[in-house]
Design a protein around this motif. Structure first.
Motif, PDB file in Angstrom:
ATOM      1  N   SER A 151      -7.019  -2.786 -18.378  1.00 51.97           N
ATOM      2  CA  SER A 151      -7.173  -1.645 -17.496  1.00 51.97           C
ATOM      3  C   SER A 151      -8.647  -1.336 -17.360  1.00 51.97           C
ATOM      4  O   SER A 151      -9.423  -1.574 -18.284  1.00 51.97           O
ATOM      5  N   PHE A 160     -11.451   5.334  -9.577  1.00 48.11           N
ATOM      6  CA  PHE A 160     -10.221   4.570  -9.419  1.00 48.11           C
ATOM      7  C   PHE A 160      -9.850   3.973 -10.765  1.00 48.11           C
ATOM      8  O   PHE A 160     -10.722   3.656 -11.554  1.00 48.11           O
ATOM      9  N   SER A 161      -8.573   3.816 -10.976  1.00 49.49           N
ATOM     10  CA  SER A 161      -8.183   3.050 -12.143  1.00 49.49           C
ATOM     11  C   SER A 161      -7.498   1.791 -11.661  1.00 49.49           C
ATOM     12  O   SER A 161      -6.850   1.781 -10.609  1.00 49.49           O
ATOM     13  N   GLN A 162      -7.683   0.720 -12.391  1.00 43.10           N
ATOM     14  CA  GLN A 162      -7.095  -0.559 -12.021  1.00 43.10           C
ATOM     15  C   GLN A 162      -6.443  -1.144 -13.259  1.00 43.10           C
ATOM     16  O   GLN A 162      -7.075  -1.235 -14.302  1.00 43.10           O
ATOM     17  N   LEU A 183      -8.224   8.171  -8.522  1.00 42.57           N
ATOM     18  CA  LEU A 183      -8.117   9.294  -9.451  1.00 42.57           C
ATOM     19  C   LEU A 183      -8.790  10.539  -8.880  1.00 42.57           C
ATOM     20  O   LEU A 183      -9.021  11.499  -9.584  1.00 42.57           O
ATOM     21  N   LYS A 207       0.867  -1.174   0.000  1.00 47.36           N
ATOM     22  CA  LYS A 207       0.000   0.000   0.000  1.00 47.36           C
ATOM     23  C   LYS A 207       0.900   1.219   0.000  1.00 47.36           C
ATOM     24  O   LYS A 207       2.095   1.111   0.240  1.00 47.36           O
ATOM     25  N   TYR A 212      -2.274  -2.949 -10.192  1.00 47.37           N
ATOM     26  CA  TYR A 212      -2.001  -1.634  -9.638  1.00 47.37           C
ATOM     27  C   TYR A 212      -3.303  -0.844  -9.602  1.00 47.37           C
ATOM     28  O   TYR A 212      -4.023  -0.763 -10.591  1.00 47.37           O
ATOM     29  N   GLU A 243      -5.020   2.836  -8.656  1.00 48.48           N
ATOM     30  CA  GLU A 243      -4.690   4.238  -8.415  1.00 48.48           C
ATOM     31  C   GLU A 243      -5.990   5.027  -8.224  1.00 48.48           C
ATOM     32  O   GLU A 243      -6.871   4.980  -9.075  1.00 48.48           O
ATOM     33  N   LYS A 284      -0.414   7.432  -0.147  1.00 47.28           N
ATOM     34  CA  LYS A 284      -1.633   7.949  -0.763  1.00 47.28           C
ATOM     35  C   LYS A 284      -2.728   6.907  -0.600  1.00 47.28           C
ATOM     36  O   LYS A 284      -2.611   5.781  -1.076  1.00 47.28           O
ATOM     37  N   ARG A 311      -4.125   3.835  -3.086  1.00 47.86           N
ATOM     38  CA  ARG A 311      -3.174   3.341  -4.078  1.00 47.86           C
ATOM     39  C   ARG A 311      -2.634   2.004  -3.587  1.00 47.86           C
ATOM     40  O   ARG A 311      -2.275   1.868  -2.423  1.00 47.86           O
ATOM     41  N   SER A 312      -2.587   1.008  -4.462  1.00 54.23           N
ATOM     42  CA  SER A 312      -2.043  -0.263  -4.005  1.00 54.23           C
ATOM     43  C   SER A 312      -1.446  -1.039  -5.166  1.00 54.23           C
ATOM     44  O   SER A 312      -1.786  -0.827  -6.332  1.00 54.23           O
ATOM     45  N   LEU A 313      -0.550  -1.935  -4.800  1.00 57.17           N
ATOM     46  CA  LEU A 313       0.167  -2.721  -5.785  1.00 57.17           C
ATOM     47  C   LEU A 313       0.215  -4.169  -5.320  1.00 57.17           C
ATOM     48  O   LEU A 313       0.448  -4.441  -4.135  1.00 57.17           O
TER      49      LEU A 313
END
Lengths: 941, 249
Positions: free
Chosen positions: A589, A542-544, A537, A470, A533, A535, A473, A476-478
């Motif tokens: 995406s 959110f974008s994935q 926005l 994590k 990932y 993020e 921010k 946000r995660s990966l």
């Protein structure tokens, strides 16, 4: 009427007068100072009821430290002053009417050490009892493995001498109790030296006499103190186990046991089962008891994609054979007819502490089964019907060892790493023999008798590493993970069969004797790497983005020998090798909007397959290698929201591309089975599946009504299908093809509601589905349409504590229609009725009665098969509910039969297996935690 | 030297508390609410010791993050509701309506509460809570708090409140009030539900409390609402359903 009203008025006035005459009031005043005689301004002063400390009024002191309560009802009261950093002070302020002047109330400051170390640093609540103060010791950090003595050294005011003598504020602690009970002959050193600090929740120190003083109200200065150590809840207990042993007629027997011990950190468990009744007997409860905190591995799906978004969902099994996981093996071994003999058992250990989680599990399973099955199969072709009858006996034994080790470590508050290893070893043997006959329009064309022996063994090794990260921010995660899987299987079988061919009059023509030895080595390795990932926005967007890579290599080596006399001669025709390599890449995406119960996700991915295949046959003739690449765009859309309270709507569209089997792409003729020849097709393309699904549910929680409706529809492009040709000698030739068309529709409706609250309720559902399967048979395109509807209803009667009755009925009708042979259209019907009664009887006895009636009907075979099964048991708890004795009868009518029927493609299938039928059993259960005598079925909420 | 510092710190503390007391305070407090489902289920009459152990074993080590709520207060009035979610990875679920408004000056309240899927609006005079003051102290977010106890006969819960007289606002989360200071923690039935302050912000100037113009819900009297809850709990337990799946604990 007037009089009544007057009287009422009079009585009330007297009452009111009486009460107010009784309620005398008084005033209380006083001044609050600190020990240096400074007035304490803004101190809180509360007026309490003396009997139970109930708050009556509160105020604050003036600048000069004074306070006052006016018009206090006479009675027994307390005044309590509090101020930050001072010990709360309580004085008596009772009065029968006279005003009270509390005078100067001197507050003494709280021991500074106590304030700083206990309250502020350790965040432990402190409790005042007269002059003694106690606090929660669990918040003090001590190194792992510390004893209580080490803990005491850290506590303010506590002193521990080198010989272990303890004192607090100079007073000797002469007695130590644990949970209020004497510990080890009340030698305080024994308790403090031996008990682990992490097991202690509270340390209380009080004057040895203080409890008595509290009762008598007398106060005296005591020189001796008692220390009580309270144990943490999770250190107190945690362990259960049970064992069930039963023996019955027909040489039946059952043995099942489990044992479990756990605390907050460690979980240890054992389970073992042996039986020859086909009832594995392992339930969800046993599963949870065995795997503990590892029972439900959420987020186990490491192949990231559009859905989820980091959400938690539980993925169960999915693989079979050597790749089956322990979870699915645990629940396997259910009754599949025949005469089984099963042994299962395992050991599990979990360590779960703060940032580290370790779990390890080993599981062994052994399934032995003897089956004798009669099968009848019809296939409908344009100008004739093919009928196959088989009579088979098999004796199968399979053993599996499986082990898993997982380690999860939280590196910091944002990063977690997980490593997993698992391994498996299986060996199986299957001896089968029997005979079969093929008929064409009722005239015998081929007969076969056989006796085969198959022996397989193999292993699996799998390793996975996963990283979750994590970021500062929020949102946000990966996620990153990679895994390697290796399996190796040796499959060997000896074939011994005699094929006889007949002419169109049914006269014997010729025969073929097959005596072969087959040696197969199959290796597979799969490498996977995935990344995700997310993020934020801003706003609710959110974008994935995800990436999946998979590389699967398979190679195999099949050596076939004909046995001629005592010699093995290589069969060049059937001996072959293959070497396949499939590389899969997907990148995608999506954009998600999430707000107040509404989630909308839209995304797009591109997927590519790279298929490479190499095959040789023993004659060293190279088959033309396969080397194909496919790319497909895959869109995705999901919307879910709740339009009104207690409702939920979910709609989604997705598209998937499935790659063809390399074996199907290789253009060679496979005639291992001379009656069923397969030819590869190099022109095969991926199958595209488009799926639309919708789910709507609504509940009325107060009345207990729930309604839900699910539906999904799939349609295909380039659907995988077959082109079948059946020649006059009943030899089938199959070519895999792509065909446009074909669809499947599935819907499920359910409704449940109570008829009489908590007494009678109904649960019903309805399943409707339609599948259209296009195939080509003897050059005709045939659409097989199967329409199934299956209504179900269950009534639950729970009229009183001592009894409950459950009744259910299910009807399932499946209609199959064939384009090319309308006369063969057919209906297969399965009906099921069941009744279950759980009841308490006299003399502390209970009964469970279970009746199940199943009927199979098929207009093609003009047959109706009914299987009524009655199981009943009578049981009684003994030894203070710690144990139970039980007498059971299974299949009272002696009717059990493993029965199966299905219609698919251009055929219909029916089989029956002789199975273990009526037997009596007597069993005994011992449960450490007490046996359950419940007349209700469990439910989850 | 050390003593001097201590005295001045003490003096400063006093000054601070004076300045705090001199005017009515305003600000926001974030509370985190956690529910211990295992402990709640353990108290249901039909649950056996083995079931309890099994749940502890399977779920006992799961840590819940709880849910954040916010109390905004100004001029002896307060509003308590969900804290607006910051970006989170997971899907969004619809929350039950929950809005607790208190006016301690007028001694009146307006609540918007859910009852088993239905929204109700309750208005009236703030009922007097019978608090017992206990002899315990602890620190929450830098404030020394005292412990008080009350019993809620409607839900059969023993409520412990930790309040601080350093914050002279006589209310707290979930509508609890009547103690000589702000309530910074509520503990129901020994940890079955804990609502604790995680952030106290006294500096933010609140122009206006976040009270919506229109509060939806079926109007109901407090007594009638309480009766519905008691009945629902009894009925659920009779039918072997955990009432707290549907009711706020």
């Amino acid at each position: 009427m007037q009089l009544v009203r007057h009287c009422f008025f009079l009585i009330t006035s007297i009452l009111v007068f009486h009460v107010s005459a009784q309620t005398q009031v008084y005033n209380i005043k006083g001044i609050v100072e600190d020990t240096l005689r400074n007035p304490q301004a803004y101190a809180t002063v509360v007026l309490l009821e003396k009997s139970d400390s109930t708050l009556m009024e509160f105020t604050r002191t003036e600048l000069d430290g004074s306070f006052r309560f006016k018009d206090v009802k006479q009675g027994n009261h307390l005044i309590k002053c509090t101020y930050v950093g001072f010990i709360p002070l309580t004085v008596d302020a009772s009065s029968t009417g006279q005003d009270i002047d509390c005078g100067v109330l001197k507050m003494s400051p709280l021991n500074e050490q106590l304030m700083e170390i206990v309250v502020k640093a350790a965040k432990a609540p402190i409790k005042m009892r007269g002059d003694t103060i106690e606090y929660d010791a669990s918040t003090f950090q001590v190194p792992e493995g510390s004893s209580v003595e080490d803990l005491l050294r850290r506590l303010p005011g506590m002193e521990v001498e080198s010989d272990g003598t303890i004192s607090q504020d100079g007073k000797n602690i002469s007695k130590v109790t644990v949970d209020g009970k004497n510990f080890f002959g009340s030698d305080p050193k024994a308790a403090t030296k031996n008990l682990p600090a992490e097991g202690i929740s509270k340390v209380q120190v009080f004057d040895t006499k203080s409890e008595q003083e509290e009762l008598t109200g007398a106060t005296s200065e005591s020189q001796d103190k008692t220390m009580n150590l309270e144990l943490k809840e999770e250190f107190k207990s945690g362990g259960f186990g049970k064992i069930i042993a039963g023996t019955g007629t027909e040489s039946t027997g059952e043995l099942k046991g489990n044992y479990n011990k756990f605390n907050k950190k460690i979980q240890f468990s054992l389970v073992g089962v042996a039986n020859n009744t086909g009832r594995n007997g392992l339930s969800w409860d046993d599963y949870q008891d065995f795997l503990g905190s590892q029972s439900f591995n959420f987020g186990g799906g490491t192949d990231y994609g559009f859905g989820g978004g980091g959400g938690r969902f539980f993925v169960f099994g999915g693989n079979s054979g050597i790749e089956a996981d322990i979870q699915s093996i645990f629940f396997s071994g259910g009754n599949s007819g025949g005469f089984p003999e099963n042994y299962n058992g395992g050991i599990n250990f979990n360590y779960d502490h703060k940032k580290t989680k370790v779990s390890s599990v080993y599981y062994y399973n052994q399934v032995g089964i003897e089956r004798s099955t009669i099968t009848n199969q019809d296939r409908f072709l344009t100008d004739f019907t093919q009928n196959e009858n088989r009579d088979a006996f098999s004796n199968n034994l399979s053993r599996g060892h499986r082990a898993e080790v997982k380690l999860e470590q939280e590196i910091d508050s944002l990063t977690t790493v997980k490593v997993e290893f698992n391994g498996a070893y299986i060996d199986e043997s299957n001896r089968s023999s029997g005979s079969s006959s093929l008929l064409r329009n009722d005239i015998l064309t081929t007969a076969n008798t056989y006796s085969n022996l198959e022996e397989n063994d193999g292993y699996l090794l799998n390793g996975l590493i996963l990283l979750r990260r994590k970021f500062m921010k929020k949102g946000r995660s990966l996620g990153l993970n990679a895994s390697i899987l290796n399996t190796q299987l040796d499959k060997n079988y000896d074939l011994n069969s005699n094929l006889e061919f007949y002419d169109d009059q049914g006269n014997f023509e010729d025969n073929q004797l097959i005596l072969q030895e087959n040696l197969n080595d199959q290796d597979k390795s799969v490498f996977k790497a995935n990344a995700l990932y997310v993020e934020p926005l801003g706003g609710n967007f959110f974008s994935q983005t995800f990436y999946n890579h998979r590389n699967r290599s398979e190679n195999g080596d099949r050596r076939v020998f004909d046995i001629v006399g005592n010699e093995l001669i290589t069969n060049d025709f059937l001996t072959r090798t293959y070497d396949n390599d499939i590389i899969y890449n997907r990148i995608g995406s999506s954009l998600r909007y999430s707000n107040d119960g509404t989630n909308i996700t839209a995304g797009l991915a591109i997927q590519s397959f790279d298929l490479k295949g190499l095959a040789t046959i023993a004659t060293l003739q190279m088959i033309e290698p396969v080397d194909i690449n496919f790319n497909n765009w895959l869109p995705y859309l999901n919307i879910n929201f709740s339009p009104v309270r207690n409702s939920y709507v979910d709609i989604s569209y997705s598209r998937d591309a499935n790659e063809p089997d390399i074996a199907d792409l290789q253009p060679f003729v496979d005639n291992i089975n001379p009656l069923y020849i397969r030819i590869g097709n190099a022109a095969l393309e991926p199958e595209i599946q488009n799926r639309i699904s919708a789910r709507v549910s609504r509940s009325y929680p107060l009345s207990g009504v729930r309604i839900s409706l699910n539906g999904n529809f799939s349609f295909y492009q380039n659907k995988f299908s077959r082109n079948e040709t059946v020649d006059e000698d009943l030899v089938t030739t199959v070519i895999p093809i792509n065909i446009d068309g074909g669809s499947s529709f599935n819907s499920y409706f359910s409704l449940s509601f109570p008829i009489i609250k908590n007494k009678v309720s109904i649960r019903s559902n309805m399943n409707i589905s339609q599948n259209i399967n296009p195939t080509i048979v003897n050059d005709f395109e045939n659409n097989t349409t199967t329409f199934t509807y299956a209504p179900y209803v269950r009534l639950s009667f729970t009229p009183k504590k001592e009894m409950s009755i459950y009744l259910s009925a299910r009807y399932s009708s499946s209609n199959t229609e064939y384009d090319i042979a309308e006369t063969q259209n057919q209906q297969v019907i399965t009906t099921n009725y069941s009744a279950e009664i759980k009841s308490r009887l006299l003399f502390g006895m209970y009964t469970d009665i279970n009746f199940n009636y199943e009927n199979f009907q098929n207009d093609r075979f003009n047959q109706s098969q009914s299987i009524p099964i009655l199981n009943a048991s009578l049981y009684r708890p003994i030894f203070n509910n710690k144990a139970e004795v039980r007498l059971s009868i299974y299949d009272a009518f002696n009717q059990n039969l493993g029965f199966n029927q299905s219609a698919s493609g251009i055929g219909i299938y029916q089989s029956s297996t002789i199975s273990l039928a009526r037997y009596f059993m007597a069993s005994v259960t011992y449960n450490m935690r007490g046996v359950k005598t419940d007349t209700r079925k469990n439910h989850w909420w | 030297m050390m003593n001097h510092i201590k005295i001045s710190v003490l003096g400063l503390l006093m000054l601070m508390s004076i300045s705090i007391t001199a005017q009515s305070i305003e600000g926001t407090i974030t509370y985190n609410r956690k529910t211990d489902w295992i402990s709640i289920m353990s108290k249901l009459p039909w649950v056996t010791q083995e079931d309890i152990d099994r749940r502890k074993l399977t779920w006992g080590n799961e840590e819940s993050k709880g849910r954040d709520y916010m109390l905004s207060f100004k001029d002896d009035k307060s509003v308590y509701s969900y804290k607006k979610e910051e970006a989170s990875v997971g899907y969004s679920w619809k929350k039950d309506p929950y809005l607790i408004i208190r006016d301690h000056r007028k001694n009146s309240f307006i609540d918007q509460r859910d009852f088993v899927g239905k929204t109700y609006k309750i208005e009236g005079e703030i009922p007097k809570t019978k608090w017992k003051i206990l002899n315990e102290l602890k620190e929450i977010q830098g404030y020394i708090c005292m412990k008080a106890e009350t019993y809620d006969a409607v839900t059969d819960q023993t409520i412990h409140a930790w309040f601080t007289d350093a914050l002279p606002f006589f209310g707290g989360p979930e509508g609890y009030s009547g103690l000589p200071g702000m309530i910074l923690e509520i503990n129901k039935n020994d940890g079955d539900a804990i609502i604790t302050a995680t952030k106290i912000d006294l500096n933010s100037d609140i122009e206006k409390l976040p009270i919506p113009k229109k509060i939806k819900g079926k109007q109901i009297e407090q007594e009638e609402y309480n009766l519905k809850i008691t009945d629902f709990i009894a009925e659920s337990i009779e039918g072997r359903k955990n009432p707290w799946w549907r009711l706020r604990y």
